[in-house]
Design a protein around this motif. Sequence first.
Motif, PDB file in Angstrom:
ATOM      1  N   UNK A 112      -8.084   1.949  -6.641  1.00 47.03           N
ATOM      2  CA  UNK A 112      -7.684   2.563  -5.376  1.00 47.03           C
ATOM      3  C   UNK A 112      -8.545   2.071  -4.207  1.00 47.03           C
ATOM      4  N   UNK A 113      -9.887   1.984  -4.330  1.00 47.04           N
ATOM      5  CA  UNK A 113     -10.650   1.405  -3.218  1.00 47.04           C
ATOM      6  C   UNK A 113     -10.242  -0.038  -2.903  1.00 47.04           C
ATOM      7  N   UNK A 114      -9.911  -0.825  -3.934  1.00 44.50           N
ATOM      8  CA  UNK A 114      -9.415  -2.184  -3.703  1.00 44.50           C
ATOM      9  C   UNK A 114      -8.119  -2.155  -2.910  1.00 44.50           C
ATOM     10  N   UNK A 115      -7.234  -1.228  -3.257  1.00 49.24           N
ATOM     11  CA  UNK A 115      -5.953  -1.126  -2.549  1.00 49.24           C
ATOM     12  C   UNK A 115      -6.167  -0.797  -1.069  1.00 49.24           C
ATOM     13  N   UNK A 116      -7.145   0.058  -0.794  1.00 47.06           N
ATOM     14  CA  UNK A 116      -7.445   0.376   0.606  1.00 47.06           C
ATOM     15  C   UNK A 116      -7.926  -0.883   1.326  1.00 47.06           C
ATOM     16  N   UNK A 117      -8.815  -1.651   0.692  1.00 49.14           N
ATOM     17  CA  UNK A 117      -9.306  -2.878   1.314  1.00 49.14           C
ATOM     18  C   UNK A 117      -8.189  -3.897   1.506  1.00 49.14           C
ATOM     19  N   UNK A 118      -7.193  -3.877   0.621  1.00 53.13           N
ATOM     20  CA  UNK A 118      -6.063  -4.807   0.734  1.00 53.13           C
ATOM     21  C   UNK A 118      -5.052  -4.371   1.788  1.00 53.13           C
ATOM     22  N   UNK A 119      -5.194  -3.143   2.337  1.00 53.94           N
ATOM     23  CA  UNK A 119      -4.339  -2.731   3.442  1.00 53.94           C
ATOM     24  C   UNK A 119      -3.274  -1.726   3.114  1.00 53.94           C
ATOM     25  N   UNK A 120      -3.400  -1.002   2.001  1.00 56.50           N
ATOM     26  CA  UNK A 120      -2.331  -0.088   1.602  1.00 56.50           C
ATOM     27  C   UNK A 120      -2.067   0.990   2.648  1.00 56.50           C
ATOM     28  N   UNK A 121      -3.072   1.350   3.451  1.00 59.29           N
ATOM     29  CA  UNK A 121      -2.895   2.417   4.450  1.00 59.29           C
ATOM     30  C   UNK A 121      -2.458   1.889   5.814  1.00 59.29           C
ATOM     31  N   UNK A 122      -2.100   0.624   5.891  1.00 62.59           N
ATOM     32  CA  UNK A 122      -1.621   0.037   7.155  1.00 62.59           C
ATOM     33  C   UNK A 122      -0.147   0.410   7.332  1.00 62.59           C
ATOM     34  N   UNK A 123       0.092   1.577   7.917  1.00 58.29           N
ATOM     35  CA  UNK A 123       1.468   2.080   7.986  1.00 58.29           C
ATOM     36  C   UNK A 123       2.396   1.197   8.816  1.00 58.29           C
ATOM     37  N   UNK A 124       2.013   0.696   9.992  1.00 54.36           N
ATOM     38  CA  UNK A 124       2.954  -0.181  10.708  1.00 54.36           C
ATOM     39  C   UNK A 124       3.401  -1.376   9.873  1.00 54.36           C
ATOM     40  N   UNK A 125       2.467  -1.992   9.127  1.00 56.69           N
ATOM     41  CA  UNK A 125       2.849  -3.119   8.276  1.00 56.69           C
ATOM     42  C   UNK A 125       3.749  -2.676   7.132  1.00 56.69           C
ATOM     43  N   UNK A 126       3.499  -1.469   6.617  1.00 59.17           N
ATOM     44  CA  UNK A 126       4.345  -0.951   5.537  1.00 59.17           C
ATOM     45  C   UNK A 126       5.758  -0.682   6.040  1.00 59.17           C
ATOM     46  N   UNK A 127       5.871  -0.125   7.237  1.00 53.49           N
ATOM     47  CA  UNK A 127       7.199   0.108   7.820  1.00 53.49           C
ATOM     48  C   UNK A 127       7.925  -1.222   7.983  1.00 53.49           C
TER      49      UNK A 127
END
Length: 379
Positions: free
Chosen positions: A14-29
């Motif tokens: 999970x910390x790796x996923x955060x560093x990879x940008x999982x919480x970047x909502x504009x990019x996810x949209x």
Amino acid sequence: MTTSTKIDFIYLSEPDMVRAGVTDMPACVDAMEEMFGLLASGDYRMAGANNSSHGSLILFPEDSPFPNMPKPTADRRFMAMPAYLGGKFGTTGVKWYGSNIANRDRGLPRSILMFILNDTDTGAPLALMSANLLSAYRTGAVPGVGARHLARKDSRVAGILGPGVMGKTALSAFIAACPGIDTVKVKGRGRKNLDAFAEWVRSTYPQVKHIEEVGSDEELVRGSDVVAYCSSGPTGDPSTYPHVKREWISPGTFFAMPALGNFDRGVEGPDVRKVLEFTPLYEAWHHETPKPTHKHIPAVGMRFMDLVDEGRLRMDDLEDLSRIVAGEAPGRQNDDEIIMLSVGGMPVEDVAWGTMLYRNAIEKGIGVKLNLWDEPVLR
């Protein structure tokens, strides 16, 4: 020409996923919007007879002769959700999770999820990922895609039912699509969650000047421009699901419904546009699920499908977000339209966002490299 048989893949915590940008909502949209365009063109595959099933589910019986078999307590299930997505993604993956609402008494999330991403040509694993954040953000991003096409551009007031993870990601997606939001109304069940939600909003979105706690679904809906119903609870009795009444709704309101939801007869009328995020998903659920389907799958889209069965709606009354994104059907046409989007969740969403995060991780050197084999023992 020599071909290596060695297969390595990466593990992303999970910390790796955060560093990879999982919480970047504009990019996810953005990723979800591109995914919907591929759905409209047919460049995807999921499970099931129509290639559009949500996944395969293990449920437990009420009575079992086996003392160690789990009881069917609230939200107790195991599920596998496989998909292929084409276009620039071109990958295949499966999300696997177990769920039990009693996990919260242990300080754990209701669901614990993992995702494996595969090379579509060889089937070799590319990554094994912690997937709670992956799943939360991709689900939350779909209301953002809906808001881009179906909410009023000048939306200022967001109503969030349920101040948990899904409420936060839905609000993030709303703000990505409607950056003028400056007021948030929230309804929740516990002081702790409400306080944590308010603090998160203040620290994450300083442009939000007003956070208002409300005590009823009616107060939440009245005067809101965008609304998301994100609360969790037991399924089986739709009369207990959170409701929307037509008399509460102002002209121009956009609803995104990624959790339990229901509505009154007034909402059934033609002055409320009813949108499924992807019609074949709901057709697969309708085929796979005992009737009435809304008892078993609490998304409002299944209530739409039940109303079709009852002859109170026609399939032609239901619209499809993928076709709207692809420009094959109209988005919002005027400021007074009331629009309700059902969000059920699809494994292609995990593949889309998981692929982007995998590529970010490779580029940035994030994750732990694991070896499957140098040479397989059996060929």
